[in-house]
Design a protein around this motif. Structure first.
Motif, PDB file in Angstrom:
ATOM      1  N   TRP A 476       0.837  -1.202   0.000  1.00 53.59           N
ATOM      2  CA  TRP A 476       0.000   0.000   0.000  1.00 53.59           C
ATOM      3  C   TRP A 476       0.873   1.254   0.000  1.00 53.59           C
ATOM      4  O   TRP A 476       0.619   2.204  -0.746  1.00 53.59           O
ATOM      5  CB  TRP A 476      -0.921  -0.026   1.215  1.00 53.59           C
ATOM      6  N   GLN A 478       4.126   1.590  -0.875  1.00 53.57           N
ATOM      7  CA  GLN A 478       5.081   1.730  -1.970  1.00 53.57           C
ATOM      8  C   GLN A 478       4.420   1.852  -3.344  1.00 53.57           C
ATOM      9  O   GLN A 478       5.120   2.126  -4.326  1.00 53.57           O
ATOM     10  CB  GLN A 478       6.059   0.547  -1.967  1.00 53.57           C
ATOM     11  N   ARG A 479       3.108   1.642  -3.422  1.00 55.83           N
ATOM     12  CA  ARG A 479       2.413   1.743  -4.708  1.00 55.83           C
ATOM     13  C   ARG A 479       1.296   2.786  -4.622  1.00 55.83           C
ATOM     14  O   ARG A 479       0.115   2.469  -4.799  1.00 55.83           O
ATOM     15  CB  ARG A 479       1.836   0.380  -5.107  1.00 55.83           C
ATOM     16  N   PRO A 480       1.631   4.061  -4.346  1.00 57.17           N
ATOM     17  CA  PRO A 480       0.584   5.077  -4.176  1.00 57.17           C
ATOM     18  C   PRO A 480      -0.242   5.321  -5.427  1.00 57.17           C
ATOM     19  O   PRO A 480      -1.354   5.840  -5.346  1.00 57.17           O
ATOM     20  CB  PRO A 480       1.373   6.328  -3.776  1.00 57.17           C
ATOM     21  N   ASP A 481       0.285   4.938  -6.573  1.00 58.76           N
ATOM     22  CA  ASP A 481      -0.453   5.114  -7.819  1.00 58.76           C
ATOM     23  C   ASP A 481      -1.210   3.862  -8.236  1.00 58.76           C
ATOM     24  O   ASP A 481      -1.811   3.822  -9.308  1.00 58.76           O
ATOM     25  CB  ASP A 481       0.523   5.509  -8.936  1.00 58.76           C
ATOM     26  N   ALA A 482      -1.155   2.816  -7.419  1.00 59.04           N
ATOM     27  CA  ALA A 482      -1.771   1.523  -7.792  1.00 59.04           C
ATOM     28  C   ALA A 482      -2.313   0.831  -6.547  1.00 59.04           C
ATOM     29  O   ALA A 482      -1.977  -0.318  -6.249  1.00 59.04           O
ATOM     30  CB  ALA A 482      -0.762   0.638  -8.504  1.00 59.04           C
ATOM     31  N   ARG A 483      -3.145   1.534  -5.801  1.00 58.89           N
ATOM     32  CA  ARG A 483      -3.605   1.001  -4.519  1.00 58.89           C
ATOM     33  C   ARG A 483      -4.892   0.187  -4.609  1.00 58.89           C
ATOM     34  O   ARG A 483      -5.410  -0.228  -3.583  1.00 58.89           O
ATOM     35  CB  ARG A 483      -3.773   2.159  -3.525  1.00 58.89           C
ATOM     36  N   HIS A 484      -5.390  -0.040  -5.795  1.00 64.33           N
ATOM     37  CA  HIS A 484      -6.585  -0.880  -5.887  1.00 64.33           C
ATOM     38  C   HIS A 484      -6.253  -2.315  -5.469  1.00 64.33           C
ATOM     39  O   HIS A 484      -6.949  -2.904  -4.629  1.00 64.33           O
ATOM     40  CB  HIS A 484      -7.151  -0.869  -7.305  1.00 64.33           C
ATOM     41  N   PRO A 486      -2.630  -3.517  -4.674  1.00 63.27           N
ATOM     42  CA  PRO A 486      -1.181  -3.287  -4.697  1.00 63.27           C
ATOM     43  C   PRO A 486      -0.376  -4.555  -4.429  1.00 63.27           C
ATOM     44  O   PRO A 486      -0.726  -5.359  -3.571  1.00 63.27           O
ATOM     45  CB  PRO A 486      -0.966  -2.261  -3.585  1.00 63.27           C
TER      46      PRO A 486
END
Length: 509
Positions: A476, A478-484, A486
């Motif tokens: 969650w 480390q992937r702020p642009d892909a949190r659906h 992650p």
């Protein structure tokens, strides 16, 4: 054995009775052979062994002899096993559980087509697998005009008998003659785009006839046997499976209380094995009554429910009983007539019917990931265990589905809950409820993030929970642009690699 040919009342086919080795001599190298059998019931008992001997002799002469082997589902050591030991199988479909055959599949010697069971007959009709040269089908009796009394499974027998160029029948005197009337074989199937709705709206409704049909002109051999099915050992539920069962029964009670299903539930489908039998035992000990099953296999646990009256009736395609279960069934067979109905697997597993009837599906898994994807077939992502069988037929189309598993395997070295499954059979979109001995995760209506928290907290073994939560939180972050949904791709399958390297998924090995 009863008197010779006492179960063969068709004069034409009585003249084609011969020994198993003579019948096996009618099968040639390169033939595609469809045999009867589903979960160790109703498979041919004599011809496969004779074919093994024929294959072995050919190999000793330096000759090639391999066949394509098609079934309803798993068979037994004296069918799948003997042909695997002869190294006589080139292609196998649609499901296998024999360990010898499994080893050859995983070594690359046998090409394995792991298909949904509801698809196998249709795919054969469309020619996806090539031509079916020979069918070897066990029956209980042969009646005049090519009518056949099926035995303890139906599986794909209807399709094999219709499509094969040549047919070998095994008449097994061990199968009870009283089986006549236990079956409902539907001959109204049409292929796309001309399919008609299946006129089945109740689990025990008959839409077919009690017999299989065969063109007598295609029958090249009849072999008589008197051999038992491979009966499955039955073990009492252990503490783990009993705990899983308690969670399932409590959840079903809550669903009834919430008004989402009637007091007698909806039609039940249950996979095979210890956990499945434990859930059935839990239902038997509960206050549920007047239940009905629309399933694949009738195990001892389902027989218990029928005997107690908890289960009113069961529709399936096969039996999967222990020695004790078989003895009980044989002794009381007249009491089960009308309460047990065996159908072709293209009907027992038909998605249209599963959806219409609102089936409650209960199946096992090898592993599930934090977002609810399920792997039910591959160990460490590569080695096939058995196959998808009918679990996909039921799970995707069920009103409610459960995936059941102990939280660990290999004495705690493997976690059944992992960051990412190493192989996907059932996507997160098709999985409603995951259950282990530790708890139950109801995933309906949840986002991936919410599913992850619930699966870890409710289902994961406590020893693995901190690492799973740590992975989820770091993904969650480390992937702020892909949190659906992650993932940390460099770590997602590291648990599996660690097991392969060290023998444990844990870091405390």
């Amino acid at each position: 054995m009863e008197g010779m040919s006492s179960r063969i009342s068709c004069p034409t086919l009585r003249t084609r009775v011969m020994p198993a080795d003579a019948a096996a001599a009618l099968i040639e190298n390169g033939d595609n052979v469809g045999i009867s059998g589903f979960t160790g019931a109703g498979y041919p008992k004599a011809v496969p062994t004779a074919l093994h001997d024929r294959m072995t002799a050919a190999h000793e002469r330096g000759e090639e002899f391999r066949i394509g082997l098609w079934t309803g589902a798993s068979t037994a050591p004296d069918a799948d096993g003997v042909l695997a030991r002869a190294h006589g199988v080139g292609t196998r479909l649609p499901y296998n559980s024999d360990p010898t055959m499994r080893a050859l599949i995983n070594s690359g010697e046998v090409d394995y087509i792991d298909a949904h069971l509801s698809h196998s007959a249709q795919h054969m009709w469309f020619g996806f697998y090539g031509r079916l040269d020979v069918a070897v089908v066990e029956v209980t009796a042969i009646l005049p005009g090519g009518l056949l009394v099926p035995s303890s499974s139906v599986g794909n027998n209807k399709t094999w008998l219709e499509q094969a160029d040549r047919v070998i029948l095994e008449v097994n005197h061990w199968q009870p003659r009283e089986f006549e009337g236990f079956h409902d074989v539907y001959y109204g199937t049409a292929l796309p785009p001309h399919r008609r709705p299946l006129e089945l709206t109740e689990p025990m409704q008959r839409i077919g006839e009690p017999y299989l049909r065969v063109d007598p002109a295609k029958v090249v051999a009849v072999v008589e046997t008197d051999r038992a099915d491979r009966n499955s050992p039955f073990s009492a539920p252990d503490a783990t499976s009993a705990a899983i069962a308690e969670h399932v029964v409590a959840f079903l009670r809550a669903e009834v209380a919430a008004g989402r299903m009637p007091e007698n539930l909806l039609p039940l489908q249950s996979g095979v094995g210890n956990v499945a039998n434990a859930v059935l035992a839990g239902l038997d000990a509960s206050d549920f009554t007047d239940l009905v099953a629309f399933t694949e296999v009738i195990q001892d646990g389902m027989l218990d429910l029928l005997d107690s009256g908890t289960l009113r009736a069961a529709s399936a395609t096969s039996f999967g009983l222990s020695d004790v279960g078989v003895a009980r069934f044989m002794e009381n067979i007249s009491a089960y007539k009308g309460r047990i109905l065996l159908r072709s697997e293209e009907i027992s597993n038909h998605p249209e019917l599963v959806r219409r009837l609102g089936v409650i599906a209960m199946n096992g898994l090898l592993e599930a990931d934090i977002y609810g994807n399920v792997n039910s077939t591959h160990v460490m992502g590569s080695a096939i265990m058995n196959g998808i069988g009918g679990s996909g037929d039921f799970a995707r189309n069920a009103f409610l589905n459960f995936f059941l598993t102990p939280s660990t395997a290999k004495n705690g070295a493997i976690s059944a809950i992992v960051p990412m499954v190493s192989h996907v059979d059932h996507t997160e979109h098709d999985v409603h409820v995951i259950v282990t001995e530790h708890g139950l995760a109801d995933l309906r209506g949840l986002s991936p993030r919410a599913r992850a928290v619930r699966i870890i907290e409710q289902c994961a073994d406590p020893r693995f929970r901190p690492a799973l939560l740590d992975y989820t939180e770091r993904a969650w972050a480390q992937r702020p642009d892909a949190r659906h949904t992650p993932h940390l791709l460099d770590e997602a399958l590291s648990w599996h690699q660690r097991y392969l390297d060290t023998g444990s998924m844990g870091t405390d090995h």
